[in-house]
Write an enzyme that holds these catalytic residues in place. Structure first.
Site, mmCIF file in Angstrom:
data_model
loop_
_atom_site.group_PDB
_atom_site.id
_atom_site.type_symbol
_atom_site.label_atom_id
_atom_site.label_comp_id
_atom_site.label_asym_id
_atom_site.label_seq_id
_atom_site.Cartn_x
_atom_site.Cartn_y
_atom_site.Cartn_z
ATOM 1 N N GLY A 190 7.120 -3.901 -8.573
ATOM 2 C CA GLY A 190 8.476 -4.411 -8.611
ATOM 3 C C GLY A 190 8.577 -5.787 -7.981
ATOM 4 O O GLY A 190 7.581 -6.513 -7.905
ATOM 5 N N LEU B 83 9.996 -8.316 -9.276
ATOM 6 C CA LEU B 83 9.405 -9.013 -10.425
ATOM 7 C C LEU B 83 9.761 -10.488 -10.441
ATOM 8 O O LEU B 83 10.906 -10.879 -10.205
ATOM 9 C CB LEU B 83 9.891 -8.339 -11.711
ATOM 10 N N HIS C 38 4.972 -11.756 -13.305
ATOM 11 C CA HIS C 38 5.019 -10.428 -13.930
ATOM 12 C C HIS C 38 5.529 -10.517 -15.376
ATOM 13 O O HIS C 38 5.010 -9.852 -16.264
ATOM 14 C CB HIS C 38 5.987 -9.507 -13.162
ATOM 15 N N GLN D 40 -1.920 1.819 -0.723
ATOM 16 C CA GLN D 40 -2.652 0.568 -0.635
ATOM 17 C C GLN D 40 -2.168 -0.335 0.496
ATOM 18 O O GLN D 40 -2.596 -1.474 0.614
ATOM 19 C CB GLN D 40 -2.656 -0.165 -1.982
ATOM 20 N N SER E 42 4.215 -15.102 -6.479
ATOM 21 C CA SER E 42 3.887 -13.895 -5.723
ATOM 22 C C SER E 42 5.158 -13.330 -5.126
ATOM 23 O O SER E 42 6.030 -14.080 -4.676
ATOM 24 C CB SER E 42 2.903 -14.230 -4.599
#
Lengths: 284, 284
Positions: free
Chosen positions: B34, B36, B40, B64, B188
Site C-alpha cells: 500500500g 501507493l 507502484h 518482514q 518510495s
C-alpha cells in the site's frame, strides 16, 4: 494391461496434467521414494477412488537423508515399481533425476515448526526440512486436486498438512491407514533390510504399541506407559529405542486425555530404523 | 470510472480468479504494502499491458519488519490507495488482514539463500524470509500468470525470481524499471518521512550512484568506487551508509567486469532508510 505414462521431466509432467485438465479430469498424486510395497499400492487405490487420474512420483530425495543415513543403499527398483503401478492402474509415473528437482544454484528451503517439533526431528534434525521442500515442489509441479500420504509416517503427514495449509497450496491432503502384514508389522521399504530373526522381532513392535495405547486410553499415565513400551521393545530384542511418545493427533502437541491421540515409536533393529504409530482413543 | 472489486479474504480472491479463468482471461499480480505512489502505478500499468486482469495486493507484512523497525508508523491509506487503483484500471484489490495471512498456529517459513546473502540481509537478517514466505503465499493464493515487482527493490526481485524457480511456482516474475522524480530520486513510500532539507539530500543519492557505476563500467576498481560513493553520501548529508556494493546482476554474486552488474546502496537520512540501485554496464 498398459503401463503408466512415464514423465522424467517437470515439463512433460505438466504437459500431461494440462491435457487432463483440458478434458475436465481430476487428478490425485501419491509422492513416493519407490521400492513400492502393498502400503504404497493402497495409497494409489485410495487416490484412484478419489480422482480420475493418479500420478505417482518416484524420487529418492537426497535432501531428507543425513550424510550418515542410508541414501546410497536405499532400495531402488524402478522397473519393478513401474510394473506395480501398471497392476493398480496408475496413469502417470513421475521419475525425475536429482538434477531435475535440484538444478545447479538451487537455494530455497521450506521449514515447518509446529508438528515437526521433537520425535523424528530429535534424531533426524533436517529430515522434515528436506521433506517439506520436496513436497512443496512436487505439489506445485503436478498441481493435483488431492495427494495421499500414509499414516505410517504420521509426523510427516501432519507436517505436510500444516505446510499446505500455511502456504495456501490448493490441494487436499489425505492420510491413508497403515497397511500391515498378518502379524501387524507395518509395511515399509526398509523392512527389506531385515533378516528372518529381525523380522520376528519387528513383528512385536505393533503389539507392544497397541498394548500401551489401550492402557493409556483406559486412563494409565502416558509417560509411564511409553517408558514401559520402550523397555518391552528392548526386551523383545530391539537394539535401541529413539522414542515412544504420546501426542495429540494432528498438531502433535502434548497429549490431552479428552482428545484423540497418537502413540509414536522409532526403534532400531541392528542397523535398521523402524517407525510406527497407533491411535490412542480419547479417554471417555 | 468504477473502482476495483475488493477481496478481503483468500476465498473471495480465489472465487474471483476462478471466474476469470472460466472466461479464459489471463491474470497478473502486483504485490504491494500500500501507500501507493507513481512507482507502484507503473508496475500496475506493466501488469495490465501483459494480462487481461490485474490483482493488486495491499498488505503490510509484519513478518518482514524487525521489532525495531517502522511497522507501526508505515504509512497506511487504504481509501486513497483504492482510488489510485481505480485511476489505473486495476480490477481487484486483495486487502487481507494479518490474521487472514497468518492464522493462529501458522508455522511455516520459506528461506532463500543465494541472492539473499549480504546487502539487506546484513542489516535486516529476517527480512527476506518474511518476504519469501508472504510472496509464496500471495502467489499461491492468487495463482496469477505473471507478477510484477519493482527493480527499486532489486535484491528482493532477485530473491523472488530464485524462489519461484526453486519451488516451481508456475508464474513469470517481471522486474519493472524504477520510477524517479525529475531529480532522479527513486519513488518510495518511505520518502513520505523526509522533510524538505532531507529531500534535497536524498536527491543526490542517485547522482552519486550513477557516477560510481559509470566509473566502474569504464574500468575503475568497483571496491574503490563503492567506497568513494559511500564517502560522497556522507559528505552530501547522509547520516550513515549501510552498504554500497557492486554485484553481478540476477545472482547477486561477486561482480565480474565481463557481465552486467548492479550497484546497490542503502543509506540513512535521519531515521529514514533509503535504498536504490543502478545498472553497471559490462566493461567492453
Amino acid at each position: 494391461m498398459s503401463g503408466p505414462h512415464i514423465s522424467p521431466t517437470i515439463a512433460d509432467l505438466r504437459a500431461q496434467v494440462k491435457d487432463w485438465r483440458r478434458q475436465g479430469l481430476s487428478v490425485a498424486m501419491v509422492p513416493t521414494m519407490g521400492a513400492l510395497h502393498e502400503g504404497h499400492l493402497s495409497l494409489m487405490r485410495e487416490a484412484l477412488s478419489r480422482a480420475d487420474r493418479c500420478i505417482v512420483s518416484i524420487f529418492v530425495n537426497p535432501a531428507q537423508f543425513a550424510p550418515t543415513e542410508d541414501l546410497d543403499k536405499y532400495p531402488r527398483q524402478l522397473e519393478r515399481d513401474i510394473e506395480r503401478l501398471a497392476e493398480v492402474g496408475v496413469q502417470l509415473a513421475f521419475t525425475p533425476t536429482p538434477a531435475e528437482i535440484y538444478p545447479a544454484g538451487f537455494a530455497t528451503k521450506v521449514s515447518v515448526a509446529g508438528p515437526s517439533a521433537g520425535l523424528e526431528t530429535d534424531f533426524r534434525p533436517h529430515f522434515f526440512e528436506g521433506v517439506a521442500t520436496v513436497v512443496t515442489k512436487l505439489l506445485l509441479q503436478a498441481a493435483p486436486d488431492c495427494a495421499v500420504f500414509g499414516q505410517k509416517d504420521y509426523q510427516q503427514l501432519c507436517v505436510v498438512q500444516q505446510l499446505c495449509r500455511d502456504l495456501d497450496i490448493p490441494v487436499e491432503i489425505i492420510g491413508a491407514p497403515t497397511v500391515r502384514d498378518e502379524h501387524g508389522l507395518a509395511m515399509s521399504s526398509r523392512n527389506a533390510y531385515l533378516d528372518e530373526a529381525q523380522l520376528t522381532t519387528a513383528r512385536k513392535l505393533n503389539v507392544i504399541l497397541r498394548t500401551a495405547s489401550s492402557a493409556i486410553s483406559r486412563g494409565a499415565d502416558p509417560e509411564q506407559e511409553a517408558a514401559k513400551a520402550g523397555q518391552a521393545l528392548l526386551d523383545a530384542g530391539f537394539r535401541s529405542v529413539d522414542y515412544v511418545a504420546a501426542r495429540e493427533s494432528g498438531s502433535l502437541g502434548p497429549w490431552q486425555p479428552s482428545a484423540e491421540g497418537r502413540l509414536l515409536v522409532a526403534a532400531w533393529l541392528g542397523s535398521t530404523r523402524l517407525i510406527d504409530n497407533v491411535e490412542i482413543a480419547a479417554v471417555a
